[in-house]
Design a protein around this motif. Structure first.
Motif, PDB file in Angstrom:
ATOM      1  N   ASN A   1       5.589  -7.123   6.664  1.00  0.00           N
ATOM      2  CA  ASN A   1       5.865  -5.763   7.136  1.00  0.00           C
ATOM      3  C   ASN A   1       5.367  -5.540   8.559  1.00  0.00           C
ATOM      4  O   ASN A   1       6.041  -4.898   9.374  1.00  0.00           O
TER       5      ASN A   1
ATOM      6  N   GLU B   1       3.550   0.384   1.814  1.00  0.00           N
ATOM      7  CA  GLU B   1       4.967   0.089   1.584  1.00  0.00           C
ATOM      8  C   GLU B   1       5.165  -1.341   1.103  1.00  0.00           C
ATOM      9  O   GLU B   1       6.029  -1.609   0.260  1.00  0.00           O
TER      10      GLU B   1
ATOM     11  N   ARG C   1       0.322   2.674   6.348  1.00  0.00           N
ATOM     12  CA  ARG C   1       1.692   2.868   5.860  1.00  0.00           C
ATOM     13  C   ARG C   1       2.352   1.533   5.527  1.00  0.00           C
ATOM     14  O   ARG C   1       2.998   1.398   4.478  1.00  0.00           O
TER      15      ARG C   1
ATOM     16  N   LYS D   1       4.314  -1.278  -2.598  1.00  0.00           N
ATOM     17  CA  LYS D   1       5.262  -0.502  -3.394  1.00  0.00           C
ATOM     18  C   LYS D   1       6.626  -1.183  -3.512  1.00  0.00           C
ATOM     19  O   LYS D   1       7.209  -1.267  -4.608  1.00  0.00           O
ATOM     20  N   LYS D   2       7.126  -1.689  -2.382  1.00  0.00           N
ATOM     21  CA  LYS D   2       8.491  -2.207  -2.371  1.00  0.00           C
ATOM     22  C   LYS D   2       8.599  -3.685  -2.730  1.00  0.00           C
ATOM     23  O   LYS D   2       9.698  -4.182  -3.000  1.00  0.00           O
TER      24      LYS D   2
END
Length: 354
Positions: free
Chosen positions: A91, A49, A45, A52-53
């Motif tokens: 992250n 993320e 995850r 993507k972000k």
């Protein structure tokens, strides 16, 4: 000369959008596919993320694939691989509920290993509660190693890029510690360096440490077999602290509200007021342009500097939280090319290409 420079800037911008962006998309699609197959759901995850972000990190950094003499496809592959490591680890330190310094420091050994040719790899998840990434992080490190091992002037840049990578890693470790200790730990860290950078504050030094642009530029320069120590030092001193600092100060500038709501550290918040913030951003921009003029291919570097202003100040967040007037003043104060690129970036955002 002015007409020639103008044509070069337009050509650079066109190639960046129409040639480099599609290569970045291909690279990120490949890493997205790998991230989807990470066995541990938490790691998967966070990997997904981060891609993507933070896609625009890879897009922006990939401008260095247009540096003269560089293989565009290979350079984009390196930049996307290295930036993906950076964003993924960010992250893991910020979004997975972990706050252990030892775990953060061990993870960030990947940022160092990636810049060292050879088969040396650390156990990056040794102190981290989630470990089974199916080889994802090691693969990213390996891809970077392959590229730097081909650089004909690697030995000229080796210590400089490792210094920048260590600063980046230290910053990431300290800024993600528990709120009650992170400021004190960071102040103790950056106080060791401020005598060498008397024109900037500790928080501005920290901002400069948070940029990967200096690494990307030095790696691009090392593709030239004729690179010498003098030019490498000029690049280092231009990018750190000025161009790197401008990069991350703008990043934090647009994230002020978001970071305040999330309880995250924000270096721009340490300015006493908006006037001081405006004054310092102008200084970093002006010094970045002046430093760019000292380098080989000065128009390339000044285009990058103007591009930073355009990319970040075209973000809708640059106009929220009372920043509208500061943003407008910055754009008015910038040169023609920064304003032109700002318009291009605004259009790219409308079509979701940025």
């Amino acid at each position: 000369m002015v007409l020639k420079d103008c044509f070069y800037r337009f050509s650079l911008l066109y190639k960046f959008i129409n040639r480099i962006f599609p290569i970045v998309d291909v690279e990120l699609k490949k890493y997205t596919s790998l991230a989807e197959r990470i066995p541990d759901p938490v790691l998967s995850r966070q990997a997904l993320e981060s891609i993507k972000k933070k896609k625009f990190h890879c897009q922006g950094g990939s401008v260095y694939a247009l540096y003269p003499g560089v293989s565009q496809k290979d350079m984009v592959h390196f930049i996307v691989s290295y930036q993906t490591i950076s964003d993924y680890l960010d992250n893991l330190c910020d979004r997975a509920g972990v706050m252990e310094e030892e775990a953060f420091r061990q993870l960030h050994l990947a940022m160092i290993d990636a810049l060292l040719p050879g088969e040396s790899y650390n156990d990056y998840y040794k102190y981290y509660p989630y470990r089974n990434d199916g080889g994802y992080l090691t693969l990213l490190v390996s891809e970077c190693k392959k590229f730097v091992s081909t650089l004909p002037s690697y030995t000229i840049i080796r210590e400089k890029i490792l210094f920048l990578a260590r600063l980046y890693s230290d910053l990431q470790v300290y800024k993600h510690l528990a709120p009650e200790i992170r400021e004190c730990r960071m102040a103790g860290w950056f106080s060791n360096y401020l005598d060498y950078f008397p024109e900037i504050s500790g928080w501005e030094f920290s901002a400069a440490a948070g940029s990967t642009l200096g690494i990307f530029m030095l790696v691009a320069a090392a593709a030239d077999p004729e690179l010498d120590n003098l030019e490498a030092w000029k690049i280092f001193q231009s990018y750190f602290p000025w161009i790197c600092g401008l990069h991350i100060l703008l990043d934090y500038y647009i994230d002020l509200d978001e970071d305040k709501d999330g309880g995250d550290l924000n270096f721009v918040s340490y300015y006493t007021n908006e006037i001081k913030c405006l004054e310092r951003l102008k200084l970093f921009y002006q010094n970045s342009l002046e430093e760019s003029a000292k380098l080989r291919y000065p128009v390339f570097h000044s285009t990058v500097v103007d591009g930073l202003m355009a990319m970040y100040l075209s973000d809708p967040k640059a106009y929220t939280g009372g920043r509208k007037l500061v943003t407008a003043e910055l754009l008015n104060w910038c040169g023609y090319y920064a304003r032109l690129m700002h318009g291009v970036c605004s259009q790219l955002r409308k079509t979701n290409r940025l």
